[in-house]
Design an enzyme around this catalytic site. Sequence first.
Site, PDB file in Angstrom:
ATOM      1  N   GLU A  79      -3.929 -48.561  45.200  1.00 31.05           N
ATOM      2  CA  GLU A  79      -5.086 -48.061  44.452  1.00 31.05           C
ATOM      3  C   GLU A  79      -4.715 -46.841  43.620  1.00 31.05           C
ATOM      4  O   GLU A  79      -4.192 -45.849  44.148  1.00 31.05           O
ATOM      5  CB  GLU A  79      -6.229 -47.709  45.400  1.00 31.05           C
ATOM      6  CG  GLU A  79      -7.482 -47.260  44.660  1.00 31.05           C
ATOM      7  CD  GLU A  79      -8.690 -47.115  45.555  1.00 31.05           C
ATOM      8  OE1 GLU A  79      -9.631 -46.425  45.148  1.00 31.05           O
ATOM      9  OE2 GLU A  79      -8.687 -47.701  46.661  1.00 31.05           O
ATOM     10  N   LYS A 259     -14.777 -44.878  53.331  1.00 32.94           N
ATOM     11  CA  LYS A 259     -13.745 -45.657  52.655  1.00 32.94           C
ATOM     12  C   LYS A 259     -12.762 -44.724  51.966  1.00 32.94           C
ATOM     13  O   LYS A 259     -11.545 -44.938  51.994  1.00 32.94           O
ATOM     14  CB  LYS A 259     -14.390 -46.604  51.638  1.00 32.94           C
ATOM     15  CG  LYS A 259     -13.410 -47.606  51.010  1.00 32.94           C
ATOM     16  CD  LYS A 259     -12.750 -47.097  49.753  1.00 32.94           C
ATOM     17  CE  LYS A 259     -11.815 -48.140  49.163  1.00 32.94           C
ATOM     18  NZ  LYS A 259     -11.110 -47.655  47.960  1.00 32.94           N
ATOM     19  N   ASP A 275      -0.472 -49.910  63.067  1.00 29.97           N
ATOM     20  CA  ASP A 275      -1.438 -50.981  62.824  1.00 29.97           C
ATOM     21  C   ASP A 275      -2.680 -50.411  62.141  1.00 29.97           C
ATOM     22  O   ASP A 275      -3.570 -49.868  62.796  1.00 29.97           O
ATOM     23  CB  ASP A 275      -1.812 -51.636  64.155  1.00 29.97           C
ATOM     24  CG  ASP A 275      -2.728 -52.842  63.999  1.00 29.97           C
ATOM     25  OD1 ASP A 275      -3.271 -53.051  62.901  1.00 29.97           O
ATOM     26  OD2 ASP A 275      -2.900 -53.581  64.986  1.00 29.97           O
ATOM     27  N   HIS A 372      -9.437 -40.845  37.741  1.00 29.66           N
ATOM     28  CA  HIS A 372      -9.183 -42.182  38.266  1.00 29.66           C
ATOM     29  C   HIS A 372      -8.887 -43.172  37.148  1.00 29.66           C
ATOM     30  O   HIS A 372      -8.042 -44.048  37.273  1.00 29.66           O
ATOM     31  CB  HIS A 372     -10.425 -42.622  39.042  1.00 29.66           C
ATOM     32  CG  HIS A 372     -10.245 -43.822  39.894  1.00 29.66           C
ATOM     33  ND1 HIS A 372      -9.347 -43.870  40.945  1.00 29.66           N
ATOM     34  CD2 HIS A 372     -10.851 -45.036  39.863  1.00 29.66           C
ATOM     35  CE1 HIS A 372      -9.427 -45.049  41.529  1.00 29.66           C
ATOM     36  NE2 HIS A 372     -10.320 -45.771  40.888  1.00 29.66           N
TER      37      HIS A 372
END
Length: 421
Positions: A79, A259, A275, A372
């Site tokens: 991302e 998130k 993991d 971004h």
Amino acid sequence: MEGFKEYYKKSWSERLEILKKQEILSQEDIDRLKSQAIDVSLGETQIENFITQYLLPEGLALNYVINGKEYLIPMVTEEPSVIAASSHGAGIVKKSGGFKASVKQRLMLGQVIVEKIEDVDKFEDDILKNEDELLEIANQAHPSIVRRGGGARWIRVRKLDKSIVSIDLAVDVQEAMGANMLNTMLEAIAATIREKYEQDVVMSILSNYATECLATAICDIPVASLTKNGMSGEKIAEKIAQASYIAQIDPYRATTHNKGIMNGIDGVVIASGNDWRAIEAGAHAYAAKDGNYRGLSTWKVIGDTLHGEITLPLPLGSVGGSIGIVPLVKVNHKLLEIENAIELEKVVASVGLGQNLAALYALVTEGIQKGHMRLQLKSLVSSIGATEEEIPLVVSELEKLNKRDMSTAKEILDNLRNEGK
């Protein structure tokens, strides 16, 4: 689908050939799979039906000072802007002395689920009376961890239904993630429950809700240092605190809030060979621990200081699993310069808080898109076939036109190439 019987028994080249023979992939596609398969033997070791390695970019987040030590943080993410934002957030905190992080204890939990119990209260009493015996059975199932100073620590019984209970086992797994170790111990206890207590066991399995392995990171930032673009630091701090509060009362905002936190946490967890699915599951369960889904971090203005804090389950390991077999993971551990799993947990919690600060700071000032979008534009232009030299030229023209669509990017690229003829 024909041709895939006992696919797992085929060699790597045979698997690829089947995909070509079945006309699922072209020769060009097969060549691409081959070019990405940088270590076939490692791939065959890690997963079934291996065909190639799926490569993700890795970069370094900078400026992280945690408990007085500065770190280079390897992060794996596709991302745009995650690493830049993480470094920015850490830089703000670095000027104020850095993060302080702690881990109170590091125990992993597993469950033996028992059903069809006629008298749940009596069964619970029996289990707790024989706790020492059951702990010894667990330790005998994995004596090597006991020799290393770990092992089963305690048992509790939770009533899930009028006839169903969970026998929870807490284990000190030392430096490992501990899944296989814990499952071996649980199965030993399950066998005893079946034989000695003549009870039906539904399953025995570790829990990824590692509430006995919580990591906390905090930071304190003078509000005056947050001033930006004519907006006072006091105003920005108030808005960050308000954004944090909204993530505590609105699950829609909390989901996006968390998130963003996991953008940073996942990147480090993947890079460290741990993991990330387990960490995600545990983090989101912890966010709803009181029955309402809330933001994992909190920010408050205390006097002239913005105080940030995050706590979440982080059952990470420094040995075992992919850590021991993936060469790049070993390199990443060298970059991190961590001494043990507890230190890694402190680092990851701090990255989550730093990532969160960067996101909230951008949101309440210039908006999330400004920094971004340029990185997203680079990805867009790259996807239409622009070369490394052409990408910045096309991105610059898109920004001048205030356009962000593929058709405009293609038109700019075509014009650029025609001008060069």
